[in-house]
Design an enzyme around this catalytic site. Sequence first.
Site, mmCIF file in Angstrom:
data_model
loop_
_atom_site.group_PDB
_atom_site.id
_atom_site.type_symbol
_atom_site.label_atom_id
_atom_site.label_comp_id
_atom_site.label_asym_id
_atom_site.label_seq_id
_atom_site.Cartn_x
_atom_site.Cartn_y
_atom_site.Cartn_z
ATOM 1 N NE ARG A 142 -3.771 0.519 0.193
ATOM 2 C CZ ARG A 142 -5.037 0.546 0.579
ATOM 3 N NH1 ARG A 142 -5.701 -0.582 0.767
ATOM 4 N NH2 ARG A 142 -5.661 1.680 0.762
ATOM 5 C CB THR B 285 3.043 -10.577 5.260
ATOM 6 O OG1 THR B 285 2.097 -9.678 4.657
ATOM 7 C CG2 THR B 285 2.630 -10.880 6.692
ATOM 8 C CE LYS C 201 2.382 -11.575 0.958
ATOM 9 N NZ LYS C 201 1.500 -10.431 0.579
HETATM 10 C C1 LIG Z 1 1.246 -9.363 1.192
HETATM 11 C C2 LIG Z 1 0.387 -8.324 0.597
HETATM 12 C C3 LIG Z 1 0.303 -7.061 1.190
HETATM 13 C C4 LIG Z 1 1.112 -6.680 2.408
HETATM 14 O O1 LIG Z 1 2.371 -6.211 1.989
HETATM 15 P P1 LIG Z 1 3.360 -5.448 3.000
HETATM 16 O O2 LIG Z 1 4.597 -5.275 2.195
HETATM 17 O O3 LIG Z 1 3.573 -6.356 4.164
HETATM 18 O O4 LIG Z 1 2.718 -4.168 3.354
HETATM 19 C C5 LIG Z 1 -0.500 -6.112 0.601
HETATM 20 N N1 LIG Z 1 -1.205 -6.384 -0.520
HETATM 21 C C6 LIG Z 1 -1.140 -7.580 -1.117
HETATM 22 C C7 LIG Z 1 -1.926 -7.817 -2.364
HETATM 23 C C8 LIG Z 1 -0.352 -8.598 -0.590
HETATM 24 O O5 LIG Z 1 -0.312 -9.787 -1.189
#
Ligand SMILES: *Cc1c(COP(=O)(O)O)cnc(C)c1O
Length: 820
Positions: free
Chosen positions: A557, A664, A668
């Site tokens: 975001r 998170t 990933k």
């Molecule tokens: C994992 C994920 C997030 C969270 O991302 P951060 O880098 O931890 O803020 C937000 N949007 C989507 C679509 C995701 O898959």
Amino acid sequence: MPQTHNEHAPLNLSLNSVKQSLTNHLIFSIGKDPITATDRDWFFTLANVVRDRLIEGWMETMRRYYENDAKRVYYLSMEFLIGRSLMNSVLNIGFIDEVKQACIDAGVELDRVTELEFDAALGNGGLGRLAACFLDSMATIGLPGYGMGIRYEYGMFNQKIENGWQVEHPDNWLRYGNPWEFPRPEVLYPVKFGGRVVEYRNEHGRMHHHWMEDDEVMAMAYDTPTPGFGAKTVNNMRLWSAKASRDFDLKYFNEGNYIKAVEDKNESENLSKVLYPDDTTAMGRELRLKQQYFFVSASLQDIIYRFLKHHSDFGELPDKVAIQLNDTHPSIAIPELMRLLVDNHDLEWDRAWDITSRTFAYTNHTLMPEALETWPVSLFEAILPRHLQIIYEINQRFLQGVMHRFPGDTELLRRMSIIDESRGRRVRMAHLAIVGSHHVNGVAQIHSDLMKTTIFADFERYYPGKLTNITNGITPRLWLNQANPGLAQLATRHIGKGWITDLGKLRQLSALADDSGFQAEFRAVKRANKEKLAAILAHKLRLDVNPDSLFDVHVKRIHEYKRQLLNVLHVITLYNRIRSNPALEVVPRTVIFGGKAAPGYAMAKLTIKLINDVADIVNHDPATRGLLKVAFLPNYDVSTASEIIPAADLSQQISTAGTEASGTGNMKLALNGALTIGTLDGANIEMKEEVGAENIFIFGLTAEEVARTKNDGYDPWSHYHANSELKWALDMIASGYFSPDQADRFLPIFNNLTRDGDHYLLLADYNTYIAAQERVDSLYRHPEQWTRCAILNVAGMGKFSSDRTIGEYASKIWGARPVL
Ligand SMILES: *Cc1c(COP(=O)(O)O)cnc(C)c1O
């Protein structure tokens, strides 16, 4: 991966069975002839084929829980960011080869068909995606876990970029129907609002409260089967949809006002119409509070109905039911359960409170003040008058306890009260959630520590042991096995497939980190993923990028605390260095951004425009000689994340230390072999511990240093004047270099980072960030060393499986066990 078919597959997973189902469903469920079937017809046909193969396991699972009288976990969440389900289910069931072959035999292009599924985007970002990963993990380990939430008719908006600006478009994801859900018109509960409370004494002289509500909506259940890996356990996600109540229609109908009755029907069904698109900001809107109570009330009625089918003593509730509150959004569940026990089931207050506070647990997701939910007492009074009374009673008893332990400390009472008296009387939902829960957890070690020492320090002292940490995780089924088949198959070839359900096994890859053969294979996988992403960039943005350039990825975001602008300052600095020194040896880079801004968040939307305007200038300047490209990939969602993340070389996790609870996305990307450039924030700190400090690019102020810097009176101008490259970049933004058509367009950004105090300390971290980026370049020049590092990152991600996270919730908080 061998393309042979599993000869030991159960009958209904055999190729013949799949082919037969495909034909039958196309004809009998979709009503199409193969000659006229469109790709979309084939999507729904395939979805039906897959769904059939989930249902037996689903029913068997529910029977198993019932027969074991298992303790159930209810995960209450306003958001479930699921994404697409077709391939996830195929892989979890384990008949991908058969599905592929059946499609080939039917002349169906599987890759094209899967693209037609709409993402179930019932969430904003990390919080909603966490809920989705948890559902996958609960089913994979066989835990009786139920997701409960709202079936929004419109999920997260679709982001289009028009002339560089974000434009929001409605997400009409149910337009063609949702093949995964089972409507349950008979599972219907009334949810009441408004009115007033009448007090009376019953024949035994006991005080009773009768809520004379004046508004009613029905909540109807939609169930979605949720398979774990292997699909032995298929859990349920139950989402509630608002339907007009019959009585409500009839009132006007009887008065002869038919049109008014239908209009009102629409109004009450607005409750589940749309997801609020604000991430980490509390929106004090009446409809939002009603949404919260709507799904909480329906869920609790449903939970109690199921409990009472086999139990009669509410004293057993905490032994049979655990309810997890995903942030404070569902925390109205605490007074609601009190209301049900005391008003409807005649329990004494103390007994009801003991049961309630042993049933709930609450997960805190942020320390930022603008995200902490508070509701005006007046709004509560109007919508949930009985709940307000109960909250007052909870608060009074709670404060009595505090007073008893800390006599005379009125300041402490003021701070800890569930009612904030300082800003026109508001209900502090986090305080309500803490008081009514047996455990409160943060989502990464630093976040939980800060929670205990800052915003909830008083509660840590009053309730020692209640506050705890459970570090977030992600499901390896989606984020490695499905999103990155190349890397998944490489890992499986070398260490077997055990990692899919036991991610710690990836450690075995460290032994191969220096193996040149393995390195070459690893690089080939990354290279292929980068080519695929390059093709997507060419198709969607008409942008040519070099797949050999360093893919520098910043996807999440758009928010000031996540500091996309710091990345932009680096891009501009690189651009200036290249232009002013044509002989400079630079590592070619492709900087890829993705992310949505909340529609009302002006600074975030201007940041998107700046990224696109910088991209426009940089990408068209011959001086960059293809050494630097900038791309903003629109509509970042789970599906686009699955395309971008496997292709990343570098992962940007650069939030101001102390602001990102966990993150998170960081997990990933590292799991997919990207190196992290990041601050000591959120789970980055634990990632550093797992992969080793030498395999991660850490920079910037620590959370302590951030606090001290602010305390000492931070002056962004001192950095501006002390660093000529920084000043140059900022002046270009301010003076319209990137916005020749409107020179002052980005002045608000310049002012934000200077005159207005640079709240997130970008300028203070600029120098160390640029230095860290130089270390990135140096390492990238040595492919063997870079690859070694990337392999060690993959190998070190075992801790960050959501299977580990869920195991900790189950044992430390829920007291629930897998039922296999
Ligand atoms: C994992 C994920 C997030 C969270 O991302 P951060 O880098 O931890 O803020 C937000 N949007 C989507 C679509 C995701 O898959």
